[in-house]
Design an enzyme around this catalytic site. Structure first.
Site, PDB file in Angstrom:
ATOM      1  N   ASP A 189       0.761  -1.079   0.054  1.00  0.00           N
ATOM      2  CA  ASP A 189       0.091  -0.256   0.109  1.00  0.00           C
ATOM      3  C   ASP A 189       0.933   1.192  -0.014  1.00  0.00           C
ATOM      4  O   ASP A 189       1.803   1.117   0.592  1.00  0.00           O
ATOM      5  CB  ASP A 189      -0.932   0.006   1.332  1.00  0.00           C
ATOM      6  CG  ASP A 189      -2.166   0.981   1.099  1.00  0.00           C
ATOM      7  OD1 ASP A 189      -1.739   2.056   0.807  1.00  0.00           O
ATOM      8  OD2 ASP A 189      -3.228   0.378   1.346  1.00  0.00           O
ATOM      9  N   HIS A 214     -10.049  -5.774  -2.884  1.00  0.00           N
ATOM     10  CA  HIS A 214      -8.685  -5.870  -2.177  1.00  0.00           C
ATOM     11  C   HIS A 214      -8.779  -6.353  -0.791  1.00  0.00           C
ATOM     12  O   HIS A 214      -9.536  -5.934  -0.304  1.00  0.00           O
ATOM     13  CB  HIS A 214      -7.918  -4.488  -2.485  1.00  0.00           C
ATOM     14  CG  HIS A 214      -8.474  -3.373  -2.072  1.00  0.00           C
ATOM     15  ND1 HIS A 214      -9.418  -2.623  -2.679  1.00  0.00           N
ATOM     16  CD2 HIS A 214      -8.143  -2.497  -1.055  1.00  0.00           C
ATOM     17  CE1 HIS A 214      -9.883  -1.781  -2.004  1.00  0.00           C
ATOM     18  NE2 HIS A 214      -9.026  -1.556  -1.040  1.00  0.00           N
ATOM     19  N   LEU A 215      -7.994  -7.074  -0.535  1.00  0.00           N
ATOM     20  CA  LEU A 215      -7.813  -7.670   0.985  1.00  0.00           C
ATOM     21  C   LEU A 215      -6.462  -6.869   1.395  1.00  0.00           C
ATOM     22  O   LEU A 215      -5.554  -6.899   1.075  1.00  0.00           O
ATOM     23  CB  LEU A 215      -7.527  -8.983   1.043  1.00  0.00           C
ATOM     24  CG  LEU A 215      -7.388  -9.782   2.486  1.00  0.00           C
ATOM     25  CD1 LEU A 215      -8.579  -9.767   3.073  1.00  0.00           C
ATOM     26  CD2 LEU A 215      -6.812 -11.079   2.203  1.00  0.00           C
TER      27      LEU A 215
END
Lengths: 116, 116
Positions: free
Chosen positions: A33, A103-104
């Protein structure tokens, strides 16, 4: 497999936008991220387009399970399995969903707050 | 299917401890969290014993996917799909795992904080 997702994740999957990939296979990619909420913050993203978890159906069951197993494996690879980590799907405004492509989140490497 | 889990969730699955069940089938139960972190806070729990997500393996892939789909369906049933919600597995001390029997948090019904 490519995706027609018109999001930053779609662009990353198609190689049209940069990202620090930590995993890729036919079904999934995982990236760091760019705005990490903790020491380790990865995103596991299906190449096929699903907007969010509310749009997933029976046909996605194995893919969703695989996302969890890959998330847990990445936590192991990052050395945060023993300390602990969180696997999270956000859905909708109340949860702060930003990118409408499933998204996980894999978040850990430090003491985390409450999950709400 | 019963479970030999020596946790409060094992007791609930075996009917030895009370809980407000919102879903049950052969594989899973879902209950309301007795210490809710938001207006809606449910737990989806596999009847088979898995300590936490780090202990899940290939053989659990479909079960994990089903947990996500049931979590999303329960959010729909609770009327929080449009506002949004979060599906979360915690693993280990850093994430604040309390009960060592796998459980998926379904949290929503109000604006949530960051997932870390």
């Amino acid at each position: 497999m490519t995706t027609d997702s018109d999001t930053i994740f779609g662009k990353i999957i198609r190689g049209e936008a940069p990202a620090e990939k930590v995993f890729e296979d036919d079904d999934l990619i995982a990236i760091r991220d760019i705005n990490p909420l903790a020491k380790v913050h990865l995103l596991v993203i299906p190449k096929t387009f699903i907007r969010d978890i509310s749009q997933a159906n029976e046909s996605h069951k194995e893919l969703l399970g695989k996302m969890m197993l890959v998330g847990a494996q990445l936590a192991r690879d990052e050395g945060i399995e023993n300390g602990g980590y969180r696997l999270t799907f956000n859905c909708g405004d109340d949860a702060g969903l930003l990118v409408p492509h499933l998204h996980l989140h894999v978040i850990g490497g430090q003491k985390l707050g409450a999950p709400a």
